[in-house]
Design an enzyme around this catalytic site. Structure first.
Site, PDB file in Angstrom:
ATOM      1  N   ALA A   1     -13.196   2.521  13.279  1.00 57.67           N
ATOM      2  CA  ALA A   1     -12.645   1.341  13.907  1.00 57.67           C
ATOM      3  C   ALA A   1     -11.816   1.941  15.001  1.00 57.67           C
ATOM      4  O   ALA A   1     -11.114   2.988  14.824  1.00 57.67           O
ATOM      5  CB  ALA A   1     -12.143   0.321  13.078  1.00 57.67           C
TER       6      ALA A   1
ATOM      7  N   GLY B   1     -15.505   1.636   9.605  1.00 57.65           N
ATOM      8  CA  GLY B   1     -16.295   0.450   9.988  1.00 57.65           C
ATOM      9  C   GLY B   1     -17.458   0.721  10.358  1.00 57.65           C
ATOM     10  O   GLY B   1     -18.530  -0.010  10.385  1.00 57.65           O
TER      11      GLY B   1
ATOM     12  N   GLU C   1     -19.446   0.847   7.330  1.00 59.36           N
ATOM     13  CA  GLU C   1     -19.704  -0.551   6.729  1.00 59.36           C
ATOM     14  C   GLU C   1     -20.549  -1.560   7.704  1.00 59.36           C
ATOM     15  O   GLU C   1     -21.284  -2.223   7.133  1.00 59.36           O
ATOM     16  CB  GLU C   1     -18.133  -1.370   6.868  1.00 59.36           C
TER      17      GLU C   1
ATOM     18  N   GLU D   1     -10.173   4.839   4.774  1.00 51.16           N
ATOM     19  CA  GLU D   1      -9.206   3.718   5.159  1.00 51.16           C
ATOM     20  C   GLU D   1      -7.997   4.060   4.418  1.00 51.16           C
ATOM     21  O   GLU D   1      -6.722   3.885   4.990  1.00 51.16           O
ATOM     22  CB  GLU D   1      -9.568   2.456   5.000  1.00 51.16           C
TER      23      GLU D   1
END
Length: 260
Positions: free
Chosen positions: A66, A112, A115, A135
């Site tokens: 991200a 992300g 994900e 993360e």
């Protein structure tokens, strides 16, 4: 449609969606997430699209994570809203899409990015792919479904190891874990994705959508996958694709599914 951060192209029943932010290693920001939602929604509604292939531009990254600069100063409330909106419009949306989505993971798929790949129905990887959820090294946890989908795919122990160490695994390890289905050289990645897509397109798109719904129900808390399967199985009998498929089988010919 014209997008700033992604590219889309439809040919022979396949819509390819390419995340195109190479200078940012295709990192996800709010605009890219919104554009991906719009692209997936349009492809799912397009009768000419039978399969969607998602990949990243360049050779370095599928999605390297991200865009941290967007949320580094967020409050608890804003952080929660960020995760909720992202899951709703992209990650959960892709997982529940009736059109099959193949992730062609080239290079880094981190945070992300992993994900997003996990939200897709099938994952293929190039042999230079690296995957991880880093993360916790930033003082946060995966917020786009990573803590839920990773254990489903690789098991609780391996998922917690990946999350708590914030480490990366290579493509072969990802394959051994069941995180990806196939690993090939980078030059062979898109041809493999297209070959798989073409195999899917020989079958009933209506039946495929019902199968996706049934499989997802079995993994969703509060839903009975067996009951969903029975319901979707029964509904299949009312489709033109069922009539064509069974008729073609009895007539010993190749079915030509109308997609209805």
């Amino acid at each position: 449609m014209n997008f700033e951060n992604i590219l889309t192209e439809t040919n022979n029943g396949i819509t390819q969606v390419t995340i195109n932010r190479p200078t940012k290693l295709n990192a996800l920001n709010k605009d890219t997430i919104q554009e991906l939602h719009e692209a997936f929604k349009a492809a799912d509604k397009d009768k000419n699209t039978k399969v969607i292939i998602l990949t990243g531009s360049g050779e370095k990254a599928f999605v390297a994570g991200a865009d941290i600069s967007e949320f580094a100063n967020f409050s608890e409330e804003k952080g929660g809203k960020l995760a909720a909106k992202g899951q709703k419009i992209l990650f959960d949306y892709v997982e529940n899409l009736g059109t099959p989505v193949i992730a062609a993971v080239n290079g880094f798929a981190l945070g992300g990015g992993l994900e997003l790949a996990m939200a897709c129905h099938i994952r293929l990887a190039s042999d230079n792919a690296k995957m991880g959820l880093p993360e916790v090294s930033l003082g946060v946890i995966p917020g786009y479904g990573g803590t839920q989908r990773l254990p489903q795919l690789v098991g609780k122990g391996r998922a917690l190891e990946m999350i708590m160490t914030a480490g990366m695994i290579d493509a072969e390890t990802a394959k051994n874990y069941g995180l990806v289905n196939h690993v090939v050289a980078q030059a062979e990645l898109m041809p493999l994705a297209e070959k798989m897509a073409n195999k899917m397109m020989r079958n009933s798109s209506v039946a495929i959508a019902k199968a996706i719904k049934a499989v997802n129900a079995g993994l969703e808390e509060g839903k009975n996958g067996y009951k969903t399967e029975i319901k979707q199985f029964g509904k299949s009998f009312g489709t033109a694709d069922f009539k064509e498929g069974t008729t073609a089988f009895l007539q010993k010919r190749t079915a030509e599914f109308p997609g209805e």
